[in-house]
Enzyme design. Sequence first.
Site, mmCIF file in Angstrom:
data_model
loop_
_atom_site.group_PDB
_atom_site.id
_atom_site.type_symbol
_atom_site.label_atom_id
_atom_site.label_comp_id
_atom_site.label_asym_id
_atom_site.label_seq_id
_atom_site.Cartn_x
_atom_site.Cartn_y
_atom_site.Cartn_z
ATOM 1 N N HIS A 51 0.961 -1.338 0.058
ATOM 2 C CA HIS A 51 0.095 -0.051 -0.123
ATOM 3 C C HIS A 51 0.991 1.256 0.075
ATOM 4 C CE1 HIS A 51 -2.942 -2.617 1.151
ATOM 5 N NE2 HIS A 51 -2.374 -3.126 2.022
ATOM 6 N N SER A 407 5.934 -2.762 12.069
ATOM 7 C CA SER A 407 5.936 -3.567 10.843
ATOM 8 C C SER A 407 6.885 -3.416 10.265
ATOM 9 C CB SER A 407 4.550 -3.581 10.217
ATOM 10 O OG SER A 407 3.358 -3.497 11.058
#
Length: 478
Positions: A51, A407
Amino acid sequence: MDFRVADLGLAEFGRKEIRLAEHEMPGLMAMREQYGDSKPLSGAKIAGSLHMTIQTAVLIETLVALGAEVRWASCNIFSTQDHAAAAIVVGDGTPEDPQGVPVFAWKGETLEEYWWCTEQILAWPNGELANMILDDGGDATLLVHKGVEYSKGGEVPEPGPDDPEELQVILSVLKASIAAGRNWTEVANAIKGVTEETTTGVHRLYDMAKAESLLFPAINVNDSVTKSKFDNKYGCRHSMIDGLNRATDVLIGGKVAVVCGYGDVGKGCAESLRGQGARVIITEVDPICALQAAMDGYQVTTLEEALPIADIYVTATGCFNVITADQMSRMKHQAIVSNIGHFDNEIDMAGLAKIPGVERINIKPQVDEWTFEAGTDNAHSIIVLSEGRLMNLGNATGHPSFVMSNSFTNQVLAQIELFTKTEQYPVGVYVLPKHLDEAVARLHLDALGVKLTTLTDKQADYLGVPVEGPFKPDHYRY
Ligand code: NAI
């Protein structure tokens, strides 16, 4: 530089938000501090499919600061933030003279455009090849594997009339690329490894490893504790509700909300809906997760039983056909239907479009009303978010920076690991060692004012762990 984004004029806005995000991403900034001089990713040519948001922009610039060359696409047709994409392309240059990283992503791609963009990140200029993939959901990895599979047979098969639309698109992209002379076996051979971001992509990797069809080593970033127990849970706790609010602004308090799946993502979604005062129902197939949901105080039942009363639906399973077209046609008037799992097949959108008499009314981008039995006494409708694709990225802006710092710090460490120690990783799927997981968490403590307790030597002996960790065995579940 080749690239394709919506509007380079948005670069300045993107740059301002990147600056604010950097402050909220201490893990990534620590990576720049620690590895900015030694540049362990020098020589890495990373094809990134994830993304294209502001948070990803900070990741991309971190990879570049560590020496990598990068090409980027989004891993979803709706998830790009156009100002982030523009800022990354412009880099230190100007919109007239961009000097940054080639990005191929804009919000609202068609499926054809999406797969074209994915191919672009693997098509390096001057005949060079990517040597690393950074994937989210596994589409870049899939394209390479399908390319090799079909090149071997000599010919890309014609799509069948019953093949899903997406497969038809992939086949046509591959056909065109092979006709243009692309050798997918060469592409695959050049790749030292892939680091995979999400549950669904990781499933695909383990399936390929089991079938012995995986072509290069992979690091499963998702199952770093500091990824799945944070991004999937706390990230979705934040961004699911954000998607719902931006899409509909419906009052959540007092409503009945159904969350399908009580894994990491489902747990976060359920908590935020409850936080808003919704009565939350969980559906599950796994008795352990069902029991967890029950003990967390949620009603656990089947979707069928929830249909007459539920106002809001969120699928979070990574499974398919979790909400069928028939079930959608029997929901309460103006029930909101959405998916936060990686792919759009959790809700049977294709089946919905085929219901006789159904009509789609676009309310605004990524919000559609679907009407049933118009003109009859039973006329009613439902509201579907992001055409059944990830609603937290389609209707909102995805997870906030701080959780993505966890992350993405794992992603950077995984890229360094695979790129610099390739020979230590024969083809297979690996997770990062626990000491790195703990290191990622440590990098995020100061910002939250956390003060850790230190074990004494005697306490460490008593527990049988080193004073500085790792503190838990690999089988510990958090
Ligand atoms: P998970 O495996 O922890 O949880 C999924 C749960 O769904 C499991 O407990 C499973 O038993 C349950 N389930 C499977 N089929 C079901 C069905 N038919 N009905 C009811 N429950 C069912 O996976 P996790 O990490 O929660 O991820 C779920 C999905 O969300 C994946 O596709 C993942 O890639 C995606 N994801 C999306 C994010 C986002 O920002 N939108 C962030 C992280 C993950």
